[in-house]
Design a protein around this motif. Sequence first.
Motif, mmCIF file in Angstrom:
data_model
loop_
_atom_site.group_PDB
_atom_site.id
_atom_site.type_symbol
_atom_site.label_atom_id
_atom_site.label_comp_id
_atom_site.label_asym_id
_atom_site.label_seq_id
_atom_site.Cartn_x
_atom_site.Cartn_y
_atom_site.Cartn_z
ATOM 1 N N ILE A 95 -21.628 -25.928 89.647
ATOM 2 C CA ILE A 95 -22.372 -26.364 88.470
ATOM 3 C C ILE A 95 -21.500 -26.172 87.234
ATOM 4 C CG2 ILE A 95 -24.432 -25.957 87.069
ATOM 5 C CD1 ILE A 95 -25.183 -26.938 89.788
ATOM 6 N N ASP A 96 -21.464 -27.176 86.373
ATOM 7 C CA ASP A 96 -20.759 -27.053 85.096
ATOM 8 C C ASP A 96 -21.721 -26.410 84.100
ATOM 9 O OD1 ASP A 96 -19.379 -27.301 82.730
ATOM 10 O OD2 ASP A 96 -18.795 -29.373 83.061
ATOM 11 N N SER A 97 -21.325 -25.293 83.550
ATOM 12 C CA SER A 97 -22.221 -24.573 82.647
ATOM 13 C C SER A 97 -22.303 -25.195 81.255
ATOM 14 C CB SER A 97 -21.775 -23.113 82.525
ATOM 15 O OG SER A 97 -20.485 -23.047 81.953
ATOM 16 N N LEU A 98 -21.389 -26.099 80.924
ATOM 17 C CA LEU A 98 -21.376 -26.687 79.588
ATOM 18 C C LEU A 98 -22.013 -28.064 79.515
ATOM 19 C CD1 LEU A 98 -17.784 -25.639 78.484
ATOM 20 C CD2 LEU A 98 -19.956 -24.495 77.998
ATOM 21 N N SER A 99 -22.211 -28.705 80.648
ATOM 22 C CA SER A 99 -22.827 -30.032 80.651
ATOM 23 C C SER A 99 -23.741 -30.134 81.865
ATOM 24 C CB SER A 99 -21.747 -31.122 80.695
ATOM 25 O OG SER A 99 -21.043 -31.055 81.912
ATOM 26 N N PRO A 100 -24.658 -31.083 81.856
ATOM 27 C CA PRO A 100 -25.595 -31.199 82.984
ATOM 28 C C PRO A 100 -24.968 -31.923 84.174
ATOM 29 C CG PRO A 100 -26.114 -32.854 81.360
ATOM 30 C CD PRO A 100 -24.988 -32.030 80.789
ATOM 31 N N THR A 101 -23.825 -31.440 84.618
ATOM 32 C CA THR A 101 -23.136 -32.060 85.741
ATOM 33 C C THR A 101 -22.826 -31.022 86.805
ATOM 34 O OG1 THR A 101 -20.959 -31.740 84.729
ATOM 35 C CG2 THR A 101 -22.067 -33.825 84.268
ATOM 36 N N ALA A 102 -22.568 -31.522 88.007
ATOM 37 C CA ALA A 102 -22.227 -30.642 89.125
ATOM 38 C C ALA A 102 -21.381 -31.414 90.114
ATOM 39 C CB ALA A 102 -23.499 -30.138 89.795
ATOM 40 N N GLN A 103 -20.775 -30.674 91.021
ATOM 41 C CA GLN A 103 -20.052 -31.260 92.142
ATOM 42 C C GLN A 103 -20.675 -30.697 93.414
ATOM 43 O OE1 GLN A 103 -15.946 -30.258 91.558
ATOM 44 N NE2 GLN A 103 -15.624 -31.928 90.133
#
Length: 132
Positions: A95-103
């Motif tokens: 999870i990217d903590s700075l944007s609402p994105t993930a891998q």
Amino acid sequence: MRRLIYALMLVAVVAIDACSKKTGGDNKAAAYFAKGYYERLIEGNYEGYVDALNYPDSIPSSYRSQLVLNAKLFTEKQKSIHGGWVGVEIAGCIIDSLSPTAQAILNLCYADSTREKVVVPMVERDGRWYIR
């Protein structure tokens, strides 16, 4: 001097705690969504898979039908190469903590007992995860 050491220790503990929350078990929602989307391909629900892509709500119907056909052709190609998918497993999620994105990291299991690890980029929109 002692106060400075305590302050630095407090900052270190807070930083470690913040970093450890990025890959916690509660943050695997993106991976569960991605797994469900790939299971739609296994079931032959190509329209459901296209619904999982992060596109605007209104795309031309001709473009949507091309996306559905592309998903179908991709699945058929996988069947001809490896016998098709028989399952999907979650291998991890970042999870990217700075944007609402993930891998989302998935293992695609094929009929010929081979596995392929794929990274699915995901984006959260209105509380739901979509494939980027």
